[in-house]
Design a protein around this motif. Structure first.
Motif, mmCIF file in Angstrom:
data_model
loop_
_atom_site.group_PDB
_atom_site.id
_atom_site.type_symbol
_atom_site.label_atom_id
_atom_site.label_comp_id
_atom_site.label_asym_id
_atom_site.label_seq_id
_atom_site.Cartn_x
_atom_site.Cartn_y
_atom_site.Cartn_z
ATOM 1 N N SER A 20 0.815 -1.204 0.000
ATOM 2 C CA SER A 20 0.000 0.000 0.000
ATOM 3 C C SER A 20 0.856 1.265 0.000
ATOM 4 N N LEU A 21 0.335 2.299 -0.629
ATOM 5 C CA LEU A 21 1.023 3.585 -0.663
ATOM 6 C C LEU A 21 0.670 4.350 0.606
ATOM 7 N N SER A 22 1.481 4.242 1.611
ATOM 8 C CA SER A 22 1.175 4.867 2.891
ATOM 9 C C SER A 22 1.111 6.374 2.755
ATOM 10 N N GLY A 23 0.169 6.967 3.470
ATOM 11 C CA GLY A 23 0.037 8.408 3.499
ATOM 12 C C GLY A 23 -0.948 8.943 2.481
ATOM 13 N N TRP A 24 -1.290 8.171 1.444
ATOM 14 C CA TRP A 24 -2.215 8.679 0.436
ATOM 15 C C TRP A 24 -3.633 8.760 0.949
ATOM 16 N N GLU A 25 -3.948 7.991 2.014
ATOM 17 C CA GLU A 25 -5.297 8.053 2.538
ATOM 18 C C GLU A 25 -5.621 9.444 3.081
ATOM 19 N N LYS A 26 -4.592 10.246 3.365
ATOM 20 C CA LYS A 26 -4.788 11.609 3.848
ATOM 21 C C LYS A 26 -4.978 12.577 2.689
ATOM 22 N N VAL A 27 -4.629 12.151 1.492
ATOM 23 C CA VAL A 27 -4.751 12.989 0.311
ATOM 24 C C VAL A 27 -6.131 12.768 -0.287
ATOM 25 N N ALA A 28 -6.709 13.802 -0.873
ATOM 26 C CA ALA A 28 -8.058 13.710 -1.422
ATOM 27 C C ALA A 28 -8.170 12.641 -2.500
ATOM 28 N N LYS A 29 -7.140 12.481 -3.299
ATOM 29 C CA LYS A 29 -7.238 11.580 -4.435
ATOM 30 C C LYS A 29 -5.877 10.957 -4.730
ATOM 31 N N ALA A 30 -5.879 9.684 -5.074
ATOM 32 C CA ALA A 30 -4.638 9.012 -5.454
ATOM 33 C C ALA A 30 -4.196 9.501 -6.833
ATOM 34 N N PRO A 31 -2.910 9.428 -7.136
ATOM 35 C CA PRO A 31 -2.437 9.814 -8.466
ATOM 36 C C PRO A 31 -3.116 8.987 -9.560
ATOM 37 N N ALA A 32 -3.416 9.642 -10.671
ATOM 38 C CA ALA A 32 -4.111 8.982 -11.775
ATOM 39 C C ALA A 32 -3.110 8.468 -12.811
ATOM 40 N N VAL A 33 -3.328 7.224 -13.243
ATOM 41 C CA VAL A 33 -2.512 6.580 -14.263
ATOM 42 C C VAL A 33 -3.426 6.236 -15.436
ATOM 43 N N LEU A 34 -3.007 6.640 -16.630
ATOM 44 C CA LEU A 34 -3.742 6.314 -17.850
ATOM 45 C C LEU A 34 -3.079 5.116 -18.512
ATOM 46 N N ILE A 35 -3.819 4.015 -18.598
ATOM 47 C CA ILE A 35 -3.326 2.795 -19.237
ATOM 48 C C ILE A 35 -3.833 2.774 -20.679
ATOM 49 N N VAL A 36 -2.901 2.565 -21.627
ATOM 50 C CA VAL A 36 -3.252 2.498 -23.043
ATOM 51 C C VAL A 36 -2.797 1.133 -23.548
ATOM 52 N N GLU A 37 -3.760 0.250 -23.778
ATOM 53 C CA GLU A 37 -3.466 -1.140 -24.156
ATOM 54 C C GLU A 37 -4.639 -1.666 -24.977
ATOM 55 N N ASP A 38 -4.361 -2.165 -26.182
ATOM 56 C CA ASP A 38 -5.428 -2.633 -27.057
ATOM 57 C C ASP A 38 -5.908 -4.045 -26.756
ATOM 58 N N GLU A 39 -5.104 -4.854 -26.110
ATOM 59 C CA GLU A 39 -5.506 -6.224 -25.781
ATOM 60 C C GLU A 39 -6.304 -6.216 -24.470
ATOM 61 N N PRO A 40 -7.604 -6.562 -24.516
ATOM 62 C CA PRO A 40 -8.462 -6.438 -23.334
ATOM 63 C C PRO A 40 -7.963 -7.193 -22.093
ATOM 64 N N LEU A 41 -7.483 -8.421 -22.261
ATOM 65 C CA LEU A 41 -7.032 -9.175 -21.085
ATOM 66 C C LEU A 41 -5.740 -8.601 -20.500
ATOM 67 N N VAL A 42 -4.850 -8.138 -21.351
ATOM 68 C CA VAL A 42 -3.617 -7.516 -20.876
ATOM 69 C C VAL A 42 -3.961 -6.209 -20.162
ATOM 70 N N ARG A 43 -4.901 -5.436 -20.753
ATOM 71 C CA ARG A 43 -5.330 -4.185 -20.128
ATOM 72 C C ARG A 43 -5.946 -4.454 -18.761
ATOM 73 N N LEU A 44 -6.790 -5.466 -18.676
ATOM 74 C CA LEU A 44 -7.406 -5.811 -17.393
ATOM 75 C C LEU A 44 -6.341 -6.170 -16.361
ATOM 76 N N GLY A 45 -5.336 -6.930 -16.767
ATOM 77 C CA GLY A 45 -4.254 -7.276 -15.845
ATOM 78 C C GLY A 45 -3.504 -6.048 -15.354
ATOM 79 N N ALA A 46 -3.216 -5.119 -16.265
ATOM 80 C CA ALA A 46 -2.524 -3.880 -15.874
ATOM 81 C C ALA A 46 -3.394 -3.057 -14.942
ATOM 82 N N VAL A 47 -4.693 -2.979 -15.237
ATOM 83 C CA VAL A 47 -5.616 -2.240 -14.363
ATOM 84 C C VAL A 47 -5.583 -2.835 -12.958
ATOM 85 N N ARG A 48 -5.651 -4.134 -12.859
ATOM 86 C CA ARG A 48 -5.632 -4.783 -11.541
ATOM 87 C C ARG A 48 -4.358 -4.464 -10.769
ATOM 88 N N ILE A 49 -3.221 -4.591 -11.435
ATOM 89 C CA ILE A 49 -1.939 -4.333 -10.775
ATOM 90 C C ILE A 49 -1.887 -2.899 -10.258
#
Length: 146
Positions: A20-49
């Motif tokens: 877990s990223l300690s200390g982020w619970e005090k921040v309003a929002k976690a950093p946003a990551v944009l995942i760009v992946e055309d293969e749905p299962l690979v994208r789902l795996g990256a989203v989960r991670i």
């Protein structure tokens, strides 16, 4: 890939592959990551991670969709893109376009077919060969946003 257990709440349980990223619970929002992946299962795996590492995740299937998201949101901190994908540009062209138009956004490029060298990537860009190590991805994302 394991089936998704939606449980009673409709969301899958968090397995926390990454610490877990300690200390982020005090921040309003976690950093946003944009995942760009055309293969749905690979994208789902990256989203989960990346969700398990407590980042906010936005995922799209190609560079054109990614550009639309970047034009509409100012909170994206990292773009995590595959190299080979359909559309007007591949992941390397997208990475360079992002560096040019949105210089503060950090860039992570992935591929299972190509090796990207430091010279191929925009300044400060990182590369992961697929299949990538979830812990190494999480550590890199943390390093890039902290």
């Amino acid at each position: 890939m394991l089936p998704i257990d939606k449980g009673m709440s409709g969301r899958r349980p968090q397995k926390n592959i990454c610490v877990s990223l300690s200390g982020w619970e005090k921040v309003a929002k976690a950093p946003a990551v944009l995942i760009v992946e055309d293969e749905p299962l690979v994208r789902l795996g990256a989203v989960r991670i990346i969700e398990d590492a407590e980042f906010e995740v936005i995922d799209v299937a190609n560079a054109d969709e990614a550009i639309r998201v970047l034009e509409s949101r100012s909170d994206i901190r990292v773009i995590f893109t595959d190299i080979q994908m359909p559309g007007s540009m591949d992941g390397l062209k997208l990475a360079h376009a992002v560096r040019h138009r949105w210089p503060p956004i950090k860039i992570v490029v992935t591929s299972g077919r190509e090796l990207a060298t430091e010279q191929d990537l925009p300044e400060g860009g990182r590369f992961f060969r697929k299949p990538y190590d979830p812990i190494a991805v999480c550590e890199t994302l943390r390093e890039l946003v902290l």
